[in-house]
Design an enzyme around this catalytic site. Structure first.
Site, PDB file in Angstrom:
ATOM      1  N   GLY A 239     -81.822  30.587  -4.408  1.00  0.00           N
ATOM      2  CA  GLY A 239     -80.984  29.250  -4.651  1.00  0.00           C
ATOM      3  C   GLY A 239     -81.467  28.102  -3.807  1.00  0.00           C
ATOM      4  N   PRO A 274     -85.760  33.910  -3.201  1.00  0.00           N
ATOM      5  CG  PRO A 274     -87.513  33.113  -1.737  1.00  0.00           C
ATOM      6  CD  PRO A 274     -86.553  34.266  -2.093  1.00  0.00           C
ATOM      7  NE  ARG A 276     -84.065  25.437  -8.695  1.00  0.00           N
ATOM      8  CZ  ARG A 276     -84.031  25.080 -10.137  1.00  0.00           C
ATOM      9  NH1 ARG A 276     -84.655  24.466 -10.821  1.00  0.00           N
ATOM     10  NH2 ARG A 276     -82.926  25.787 -10.636  1.00  0.00           N
ATOM     11  NE  ARG A 312     -85.530  22.796 -13.867  1.00  0.00           N
ATOM     12  CZ  ARG A 312     -85.378  21.710 -13.319  1.00  0.00           C
ATOM     13  NH1 ARG A 312     -86.235  20.627 -13.415  1.00  0.00           N
ATOM     14  NH2 ARG A 312     -84.449  21.482 -12.580  1.00  0.00           N
ATOM     15  CE1 TYR A 316     -79.902  25.250 -16.581  1.00  0.00           C
ATOM     16  CE2 TYR A 316     -82.335  24.691 -16.167  1.00  0.00           C
ATOM     17  CZ  TYR A 316     -81.126  25.736 -16.351  1.00  0.00           C
ATOM     18  OH  TYR A 316     -81.574  26.924 -16.468  1.00  0.00           O
ATOM     19  CB  CYS A 343     -87.645  17.860 -35.348  1.00  0.00           C
ATOM     20  SG  CYS A 343     -89.200  17.303 -35.715  1.00  0.00           S
ATOM     21  CD  GLU A 344     -83.109  20.431 -31.860  1.00  0.00           C
ATOM     22  OE1 GLU A 344     -82.130  19.850 -31.630  1.00  0.00           O
ATOM     23  OE2 GLU A 344     -83.421  21.456 -32.707  1.00  0.00           O
TER      24      GLU A 344
END
Ligand SMILES: *Cc1c(COP(=O)(O)O)cnc(C)c1O
Length: 415
Positions: A239, A274, A276, A312, A316, A343-344
């Site tokens: 985290g 860990p 990230r 990401r 998020y 295509c978004e």
């Protein structure tokens, strides 16, 4: 600290120019730095020195075999969330005895595989999972090493999708229920109560929530001790956040020091998981600028990578630093949205960025190592990117660019 730095006007990955890497291997391209990975692993190891500990790299953050292999050689354990990840760890030379297995939905066959490989600990997340573990342990005639994942009701103060320690999250069990369940587990001879586990969230940029969680776990440890249940380790999960923009997360040693301080007099090993903080800043994603255009008030820079390779920002709303790999001395800096070919409308890498770009330039998305490649997909039938690892002045392909046939090789036409 990482090893992606400018020398003059050129961005380097350790000793290699990233524009040269883009030329040699094509784009989109994930570029990892071995020196950065090594530095991060050492930082965690050093910060828990003086106490028995296990640093378990969370494989889901970046599951490439070469990354796992580098970590394994540095002595890392691994936090896994599926049989597939355990198979990756084994394939990459990791030691199952240093593997902890988390996740709310482990299937019976996954638990069976994990126990048959002799993993370090199953982090159990519900009463029903206990029953499944007992059943499998009896079938295999083994003693299953277990911990309960406790949800300490601590707010990690992070994005709701990556906050896991609140009462209304699906993860773990409350301290009260944990106390009951430990007593139930203690009666089972096929279970070895090995630890207490928690993981309260991701991208934490303050050290306070983990301190609060540690205190709650210690309270449970003492309560268990009072009824004759002694655990060997306390796992504080992962985290720790990283700097994507201007966040100022604690360093690994600042983060671990209060945990170490609180646990130093207890007869337990400290585990941490860990993900990230280990890999995010050990990687950049390179993309080529294909086109630019203006629509209404917006200037768009259109690259050859998008949400399929790096989800990401879309998932998020994450902010990721985007650099031009070459600093131009001419041209002008403009405000732009950096977008991909998918295509978004949420297919963007960054909004409202100030960049001086020409078509054909290579852009580097920093902090791309965690939840980048491991969350990538072939949406829009785009091939997964090539991935390389740089070690000093050498580069190694650690994932070949897919072929189109790779994408549909498991699909069949009727008849
Ligand atoms: C995802 C996860 C981690 C790693 O989290 P980071 O924020 O990447 O450090 C650790 N433990 C568990 C149980 C996880 O689910």
């Amino acid at each position: 600290m990482d090893y992606f730095n400018f020398k003059g006007n050129e961005l380097f990955a350790e000793d290699l120019k990233v524009t040269e890497l883009a030329k040699q291997f094509g784009t989109p391209l994930y570029v990892y730095s071995k020196a950065t990975l090594t530095r991060h692993m050492h930082a965690f190891e050093d910060s828990l020195n003086g106490k028995k500990h296990l640093v378990c790299f969370a494989v889901k953050a970046c599951s490439n075999l070469a990354v796992i292999n580098v970590m394994a050689k540095l002595g890392a354990g691994f936090d896994i969330v599926s049989e597939g990840e355990l198979r990756r760890v084994i394939a990459a030379g990791g030691d199952p005895k240093k593997v902890v297995y988390s996740g709310v939905g482990k299937s019976e066959s996954e638990i069976e595989f994990a126990l048959s490989q002799g993993i370090n600990c199953l982090n159990i997340e519900s009463e029903e999972e206990i029953d499944t573990v007992i059943k499998v342990a009896k079938k295999l005639n083994v003693v299953a090493p277990v911990a309960l994942r406790v949800n300490p009701g601590v707010d990690a103060k992070t994005h709701p999708y990556i906050s896991t320690g609140l009462k209304n999250n699906k993860f773990g069990v409350s301290e009260e229920i944990a106390f009951e369940l430990y007593q139930k587990m203690a009666k089972e001879s096929c279970l070895k109560i090995s630890g207490i586990d928690c993981h309260i969230g991701s991208q934490m940029t303050s050290g306070m929530p983990i301190i609060e969680a540690t205190d709650k776990i210690i309270a449970l440890y003492n309560k268990l001790l009072a009824v004759g249940i002694k655990v060997d380790h306390i796992d504080m999960g992962g985290g720790l956040g990283v700097t994507y923009d201007n966040e100022t997360p604690p360093t690994p040693s600042e983060y671990c020091a209060p945990i170490l301080e609180r646990l130093k007099d207890l007869d337990v090993a400290i585990y941490i998981e860990p993900g990230r903080a280990m890999v995010a800043n050990a990687c950049v994603l390179l993309a080529k600028v294909q086109y630019q255009k203006d629509n209404g008030d917006k200037h768009f820079v259109i690259t050859d990578t998008g949400m399929n390779d790096m989800i990401r920002p879309a998932l998020y709303g994450s902010w990721m630093t985007i650099l031009n790999a070459v600093k131009h001395e001419d041209g002008e800096t403009v405000l732009c949205d950096v977008v991909g070919p998918i295509c978004e409308s949420d297919d963007f890498l960054g909004k409202d960025r100030k960049l001086n770009v020409k078509n054909g330039d290579i852009l580097a998305v920093r902090g791309a190592g965690a939840y980048g490649s491991s969350m990538s997909s072939t949406y829009n039938t785009r091939r997964l990117p090539c991935e390389i690892m740089v070690d000093g002045d050498k580069s190694y392909v650690i994932k070949k660019r897919q072929t189109y046939e790779d994408i549909w090789k498991d699909e069949c036409i009727l008849g």
